[in-house]
Scaffold this motif. Sequence first.
Motif, PDB file in Angstrom:
ATOM      1  N   THR A 153      -1.772  -7.516 -14.931  1.00 32.98           N
ATOM      2  CA  THR A 153      -3.141  -7.258 -14.663  1.00 32.98           C
ATOM      3  C   THR A 153      -3.559  -6.784 -13.528  1.00 32.98           C
ATOM      4  OG1 THR A 153      -3.771  -9.655 -13.963  1.00 32.98           O
ATOM      5  CG2 THR A 153      -3.700  -9.216 -16.496  1.00 32.98           C
ATOM      6  N   THR A 154      -4.791  -6.188 -13.543  1.00 37.70           N
ATOM      7  CA  THR A 154      -5.456  -5.623 -12.367  1.00 37.70           C
ATOM      8  C   THR A 154      -6.868  -5.928 -12.212  1.00 37.70           C
ATOM      9  OG1 THR A 154      -5.185  -3.542 -10.837  1.00 37.70           O
ATOM     10  CG2 THR A 154      -5.909  -3.313 -13.333  1.00 37.70           C
ATOM     11  N   HIS A 155      -7.460  -5.279 -10.986  1.00 34.68           N
ATOM     12  CA  HIS A 155      -9.055  -5.512 -10.872  1.00 34.68           C
ATOM     13  C   HIS A 155      -9.751  -4.299 -11.580  1.00 34.68           C
ATOM     14  CE1 HIS A 155      -8.465  -8.833  -8.331  1.00 34.68           C
ATOM     15  NE2 HIS A 155      -7.726  -8.347  -7.588  1.00 34.68           N
ATOM     16  N   PHE A 156     -10.718  -4.591 -12.354  1.00 35.87           N
ATOM     17  CA  PHE A 156     -11.700  -3.584 -12.460  1.00 35.87           C
ATOM     18  C   PHE A 156     -12.853  -3.786 -12.191  1.00 35.87           C
ATOM     19  CE2 PHE A 156     -15.074  -1.591 -15.355  1.00 35.87           C
ATOM     20  CZ  PHE A 156     -14.549  -0.273 -15.282  1.00 35.87           C
ATOM     21  N   GLY A 157     -13.145  -3.596 -10.820  1.00 34.64           N
ATOM     22  CA  GLY A 157     -14.470  -4.473 -10.230  1.00 34.64           C
ATOM     23  C   GLY A 157     -14.151  -5.651  -9.997  1.00 34.64           C
ATOM     24  N   PHE A 158     -15.056  -6.575 -10.484  1.00 30.68           N
ATOM     25  CA  PHE A 158     -14.751  -8.341 -10.161  1.00 30.68           C
ATOM     26  C   PHE A 158     -14.230  -8.700 -11.499  1.00 30.68           C
ATOM     27  CE2 PHE A 158     -18.609  -8.573  -7.157  1.00 30.68           C
ATOM     28  CZ  PHE A 158     -17.934  -7.938  -6.280  1.00 30.68           C
TER      29      PHE A 158
ATOM     30  N   THR B 158     -11.047  -9.130 -14.288  1.00 29.31           N
ATOM     31  CA  THR B 158      -9.565  -8.917 -14.351  1.00 29.31           C
ATOM     32  C   THR B 158      -9.159  -8.332 -15.805  1.00 29.31           C
ATOM     33  OG1 THR B 158      -9.084 -10.899 -13.094  1.00 29.31           O
ATOM     34  CG2 THR B 158      -7.213  -9.962 -14.297  1.00 29.31           C
ATOM     35  N   VAL B 159      -8.282  -7.306 -15.662  1.00 26.50           N
ATOM     36  CA  VAL B 159      -8.125  -6.537 -17.128  1.00 26.50           C
ATOM     37  C   VAL B 159      -6.623  -6.063 -17.023  1.00 26.50           C
ATOM     38  CG1 VAL B 159     -10.543  -5.409 -17.184  1.00 26.50           C
ATOM     39  CG2 VAL B 159      -8.580  -4.280 -16.188  1.00 26.50           C
ATOM     40  N   ALA B 160      -6.351  -5.996 -18.369  1.00 31.72           N
ATOM     41  CA  ALA B 160      -4.692  -5.344 -18.348  1.00 31.72           C
ATOM     42  C   ALA B 160      -4.786  -4.053 -17.573  1.00 31.72           C
ATOM     43  CB  ALA B 160      -4.256  -5.331 -19.644  1.00 31.72           C
ATOM     44  N   LYS B 161      -3.474  -3.899 -16.775  1.00 33.62           N
ATOM     45  CA  LYS B 161      -3.084  -2.640 -16.198  1.00 33.62           C
ATOM     46  C   LYS B 161      -3.532  -1.257 -17.089  1.00 33.62           C
ATOM     47  CE  LYS B 161      -0.330  -4.110 -12.377  1.00 33.62           C
ATOM     48  NZ  LYS B 161       0.968  -3.961 -11.904  1.00 33.62           N
ATOM     49  N   ASP B 162      -2.933  -1.521 -18.228  1.00 39.75           N
ATOM     50  CA  ASP B 162      -2.985  -0.345 -19.199  1.00 39.75           C
ATOM     51  C   ASP B 162      -4.434  -0.130 -19.588  1.00 39.75           C
ATOM     52  OD1 ASP B 162      -3.202  -2.371 -21.026  1.00 39.75           O
ATOM     53  OD2 ASP B 162      -1.217  -1.874 -22.175  1.00 39.75           O
ATOM     54  N   GLU B 163      -5.163  -0.761 -19.461  1.00 42.07           N
ATOM     55  CA  GLU B 163      -6.619  -0.773 -19.964  1.00 42.07           C
ATOM     56  C   GLU B 163      -7.754   0.035 -18.953  1.00 42.07           C
ATOM     57  OE1 GLU B 163     -10.299  -3.695 -21.621  1.00 42.07           O
ATOM     58  OE2 GLU B 163      -8.422  -4.630 -20.700  1.00 42.07           O
ATOM     59  N   LYS B 164      -7.390  -0.159 -17.398  1.00 41.33           N
ATOM     60  CA  LYS B 164      -8.015   0.270 -16.322  1.00 41.33           C
ATOM     61  C   LYS B 164      -8.357   1.553 -16.333  1.00 41.33           C
ATOM     62  CE  LYS B 164      -8.782   0.146 -11.356  1.00 41.33           C
ATOM     63  NZ  LYS B 164      -8.590  -0.414 -10.137  1.00 41.33           N
TER      64      LYS B 164
ATOM     65  N   VAL C  11      -7.372   3.857  -8.455  1.00 38.34           N
ATOM     66  CA  VAL C  11      -6.136   3.885  -9.103  1.00 38.34           C
ATOM     67  C   VAL C  11      -5.740   2.377  -9.430  1.00 38.34           C
ATOM     68  CG1 VAL C  11      -3.866   4.418  -8.239  1.00 38.34           C
ATOM     69  CG2 VAL C  11      -5.891   6.104  -7.538  1.00 38.34           C
ATOM     70  N   THR C  12      -4.882   2.379 -10.532  1.00 43.34           N
ATOM     71  CA  THR C  12      -4.463   1.186 -10.836  1.00 43.34           C
ATOM     72  C   THR C  12      -3.408   0.437  -9.767  1.00 43.34           C
ATOM     73  OG1 THR C  12      -5.027   1.642 -13.151  1.00 43.34           O
ATOM     74  CG2 THR C  12      -3.226  -0.217 -12.860  1.00 43.34           C
ATOM     75  N   ASP C  13      -2.331   1.473  -9.727  1.00 43.35           N
ATOM     76  CA  ASP C  13      -1.289   0.919  -8.703  1.00 43.35           C
ATOM     77  C   ASP C  13      -1.318   1.841  -7.689  1.00 43.35           C
ATOM     78  OD1 ASP C  13       1.172   0.418  -7.606  1.00 43.35           O
ATOM     79  OD2 ASP C  13       2.172   0.091  -9.747  1.00 43.35           O
ATOM     80  N   LYS C  14      -1.920   1.191  -6.598  1.00 43.50           N
ATOM     81  CA  LYS C  14      -2.009   2.138  -5.234  1.00 43.50           C
ATOM     82  C   LYS C  14      -0.737   2.274  -4.489  1.00 43.50           C
ATOM     83  CE  LYS C  14      -6.773   0.181  -4.718  1.00 43.50           C
ATOM     84  NZ  LYS C  14      -6.860  -0.248  -6.057  1.00 43.50           N
ATOM     85  N   ASP C  15       0.397   1.194  -4.635  1.00 41.39           N
ATOM     86  CA  ASP C  15       1.462   1.538  -4.045  1.00 41.39           C
ATOM     87  C   ASP C  15       2.330   2.574  -4.802  1.00 41.39           C
ATOM     88  OD1 ASP C  15       1.310  -0.640  -2.097  1.00 41.39           O
ATOM     89  OD2 ASP C  15       1.388  -2.166  -3.865  1.00 41.39           O
ATOM     90  N   LYS C  16       2.061   2.889  -5.980  1.00 41.49           N
ATOM     91  CA  LYS C  16       3.001   3.741  -6.708  1.00 41.49           C
ATOM     92  C   LYS C  16       2.273   5.137  -6.354  1.00 41.49           C
ATOM     93  CE  LYS C  16       4.587   4.672 -11.348  1.00 41.49           C
ATOM     94  NZ  LYS C  16       4.753   4.238 -12.651  1.00 41.49           N
ATOM     95  N   ALA C  17       0.857   5.141  -6.368  1.00 43.25           N
ATOM     96  CA  ALA C  17       0.198   6.336  -5.898  1.00 43.25           C
ATOM     97  C   ALA C  17       0.541   6.610  -4.448  1.00 43.25           C
ATOM     98  CB  ALA C  17      -1.247   6.258  -6.050  1.00 43.25           C
ATOM     99  N   LEU C  18       0.620   5.790  -3.521  1.00 43.69           N
ATOM    100  CA  LEU C  18       1.056   6.284  -2.101  1.00 43.69           C
ATOM    101  C   LEU C  18       2.286   6.736  -2.109  1.00 43.69           C
ATOM    102  CD1 LEU C  18      -0.552   3.528  -0.259  1.00 43.69           C
ATOM    103  CD2 LEU C  18      -1.355   5.571  -0.078  1.00 43.69           C
ATOM    104  N   ALA C  19       3.202   6.093  -3.035  1.00 41.28           N
ATOM    105  CA  ALA C  19       4.610   6.695  -2.831  1.00 41.28           C
ATOM    106  C   ALA C  19       4.706   7.986  -3.458  1.00 41.28           C
ATOM    107  CB  ALA C  19       5.704   5.737  -3.603  1.00 41.28           C
ATOM    108  N   SER C  20       3.938   8.302  -4.454  1.00 45.08           N
ATOM    109  CA  SER C  20       4.000   9.787  -5.040  1.00 45.08           C
ATOM    110  C   SER C  20       3.395  10.829  -4.275  1.00 45.08           C
ATOM    111  CB  SER C  20       3.185   9.591  -6.485  1.00 45.08           C
ATOM    112  OG  SER C  20       3.120  10.771  -7.031  1.00 45.08           O
ATOM    113  N   MET C  21       2.340  10.133  -3.381  1.00 47.65           N
ATOM    114  CA  MET C  21       1.918  11.174  -2.512  1.00 47.65           C
ATOM    115  C   MET C  21       2.974  11.693  -1.253  1.00 47.65           C
ATOM    116  SD  MET C  21      -1.900   9.885  -1.920  1.00 47.65           S
ATOM    117  CE  MET C  21      -2.578   8.778  -3.077  1.00 47.65           C
TER     118      MET C  21
END
Length: 251
Positions: free
Chosen positions: A8-13, A15-21, A146-156
């Motif tokens: 899960t991850t945050h969508f604002g306050f 908590t939602v499934a990662k694939d939903e965000k 972004v859902t997975d910020k670490d993954k995005a930073l690595a991609s950049m």
Amino acid sequence: MKDVPQDTTHFGFRTVAKDEKQQLVAEVFHSVATKYDMMNDVMSFGIHRVWKRFTIDCSGVRRGQRVLDLGGGTGDLAAKFSRIVGETGQVVLADINNSMLKVGRSKLRDQGIIGNMSYVQANAEALPFPDDYFDCITISFCLRNVTDKDKALASMFRVLKPGGRLLILEFSKPQVEMLSKVYDAYSFHLLPKMGELIANDADSYRYLAESIRMHPDQATLENMMQNVGFEQTQFFDLTGGIVALHRGYKF
């Protein structure tokens, strides 16, 4: 920023499934795309232009270079970079949201920016570019969505050339308690009302306010950049830390 279960991850306050965000964020920006520029001016009292100008100044971009404006929305930074890199350079305006990308493309073409500009619908977590491709990447008021910020930073990091630099312009944590209280009052009471009056969408702007509070603070984001390989990282607090500009290099 509170921890959440791995799936899960945050969508604002919330908590939602990662694939939903991703879909939830898409709905927000589909809704606000046509009013995005106007709301930026109203919400920040025009100060966002100063923040973006500072980002350009810190980028070190030169004629002939290749720049990625990631999550670039309506293209404020991309337009400036297009003029800097000139005919021999290239600017890619990328955004995961097709509605925002269409508004940005139309806006820049109306300004006569055509030759060195391209548009790509892309997910920051899996950028569709070769390794060691860009001289500079900017991501402005986007990383918190972004859902997975670490993954995005690595991609950049992957698509930057050695010697290239990443600049992240994002809302952050105010450094003065009184400013923080005023900012909270503004964000959670006035901002949704402004969104309702101007964009006919209070919920989207309520989410945007919540997403700012869930975003990593200055030091945490700097550590995240270092963890994927960025060096000589630093950040600059702007407007008392309401916004911060983070910069890091790939060597």
